[in-house]
Design a protein around this motif. Structure first.
Motif, mmCIF file in Angstrom:
data_model
loop_
_atom_site.group_PDB
_atom_site.id
_atom_site.type_symbol
_atom_site.label_atom_id
_atom_site.label_comp_id
_atom_site.label_asym_id
_atom_site.label_seq_id
_atom_site.Cartn_x
_atom_site.Cartn_y
_atom_site.Cartn_z
ATOM 1 N N THR A 272 0.811 -1.309 -0.075
ATOM 2 C CA THR A 272 -0.023 0.059 0.005
ATOM 3 C C THR A 272 0.968 1.175 -0.181
ATOM 4 O O THR A 272 1.912 1.186 0.281
ATOM 5 C CB THR A 272 -1.045 -0.170 1.143
ATOM 6 N N ALA A 273 0.271 2.304 -0.562
ATOM 7 C CA ALA A 273 1.083 3.577 -0.361
ATOM 8 C C ALA A 273 0.708 4.376 0.662
ATOM 9 O O ALA A 273 1.392 5.465 1.254
ATOM 10 C CB ALA A 273 0.742 4.362 -1.959
ATOM 11 N N GLU A 274 -0.080 3.677 1.755
ATOM 12 C CA GLU A 274 -0.385 4.479 3.204
ATOM 13 C C GLU A 274 0.968 4.434 3.783
ATOM 14 O O GLU A 274 1.777 3.708 3.770
ATOM 15 C CB GLU A 274 -1.444 3.754 4.014
ATOM 16 N N THR A 275 0.976 5.589 4.551
ATOM 17 C CA THR A 275 2.103 5.836 5.458
ATOM 18 C C THR A 275 1.711 5.742 7.103
ATOM 19 O O THR A 275 2.585 5.511 7.781
ATOM 20 C CB THR A 275 3.110 7.037 5.340
ATOM 21 N N GLU A 276 0.541 5.845 6.956
ATOM 22 C CA GLU A 276 -0.063 5.737 8.793
ATOM 23 C C GLU A 276 -1.058 4.780 8.661
ATOM 24 O O GLU A 276 -1.639 4.598 7.949
ATOM 25 C CB GLU A 276 -0.478 7.324 8.899
ATOM 26 N N PRO A 277 -1.308 4.339 9.930
ATOM 27 C CA PRO A 277 -2.236 3.381 10.165
ATOM 28 C C PRO A 277 -3.652 4.012 9.728
ATOM 29 O O PRO A 277 -3.968 5.078 9.725
ATOM 30 C CB PRO A 277 -2.416 2.830 11.494
ATOM 31 N N VAL A 278 -4.634 3.091 8.997
ATOM 32 C CA VAL A 278 -6.072 3.507 8.971
ATOM 33 C C VAL A 278 -7.014 3.155 10.004
ATOM 34 O O VAL A 278 -6.842 2.191 10.850
ATOM 35 C CB VAL A 278 -6.341 3.251 7.505
ATOM 36 N N SER A 279 -8.249 3.746 9.946
ATOM 37 C CA SER A 279 -9.297 3.389 10.936
ATOM 38 C C SER A 279 -10.097 2.576 10.150
ATOM 39 O O SER A 279 -10.257 2.631 9.268
ATOM 40 C CB SER A 279 -9.844 4.652 11.385
ATOM 41 N N ILE A 280 -11.172 1.793 11.176
ATOM 42 C CA ILE A 280 -11.945 1.194 10.517
ATOM 43 C C ILE A 280 -13.199 2.029 10.004
ATOM 44 O O ILE A 280 -13.557 1.842 8.937
ATOM 45 C CB ILE A 280 -12.746 0.256 11.768
ATOM 46 N N ALA A 281 -13.492 3.213 10.547
ATOM 47 C CA ALA A 281 -14.459 3.953 9.951
ATOM 48 C C ALA A 281 -13.972 4.595 8.513
ATOM 49 O O ALA A 281 -14.700 4.663 7.606
ATOM 50 C CB ALA A 281 -14.489 5.509 10.836
ATOM 51 N N SER A 282 -12.645 4.796 8.455
ATOM 52 C CA SER A 282 -12.168 5.296 7.097
ATOM 53 C C SER A 282 -12.212 4.298 5.939
ATOM 54 O O SER A 282 -12.109 4.481 4.958
ATOM 55 C CB SER A 282 -10.703 5.798 7.225
#
Length: 75
Positions: free
Chosen positions: A28-38
């Motif tokens: 993934t290109a994400e750099t920070e953890p994501v939330s369930i809501a997101s």
């Protein structure tokens, strides 16, 4: 190993797997953890026929991984 479509009540586990992949920067290109809501809307855009969201489960363990085919929305 079993591979099957994820169900909405498993979203927390899907997010857990997704967040575990972030540090490697390979999935993934994400750099920070994501939330369930997101990820709720993202999850709902998947459907087994066109854009599956899959979970794999080794025989004697919890879900081992997830995979999805991205769904692009048309404007």
């Amino acid at each position: 190993m079993t591979i099957r479509n994820a169900e909405e009540q498993e979203l927390a586990r899907v997010v857990e797997i997704y967040n575990a992949a972030i540090p490697s920067k390979r999935s993934t290109a994400e750099t920070e953890p994501v939330s369930i809501a997101s990820k709720s809307e993202w999850f709902r855009k998947h459907n087994p026929e066109r854009h599956p969201l899959l979970l794999s489960k080794p025989r004697d363990a919890r879900h081992g991984g997830s995979a999805s085919l991205c769904c692009k929305t048309r404007k």
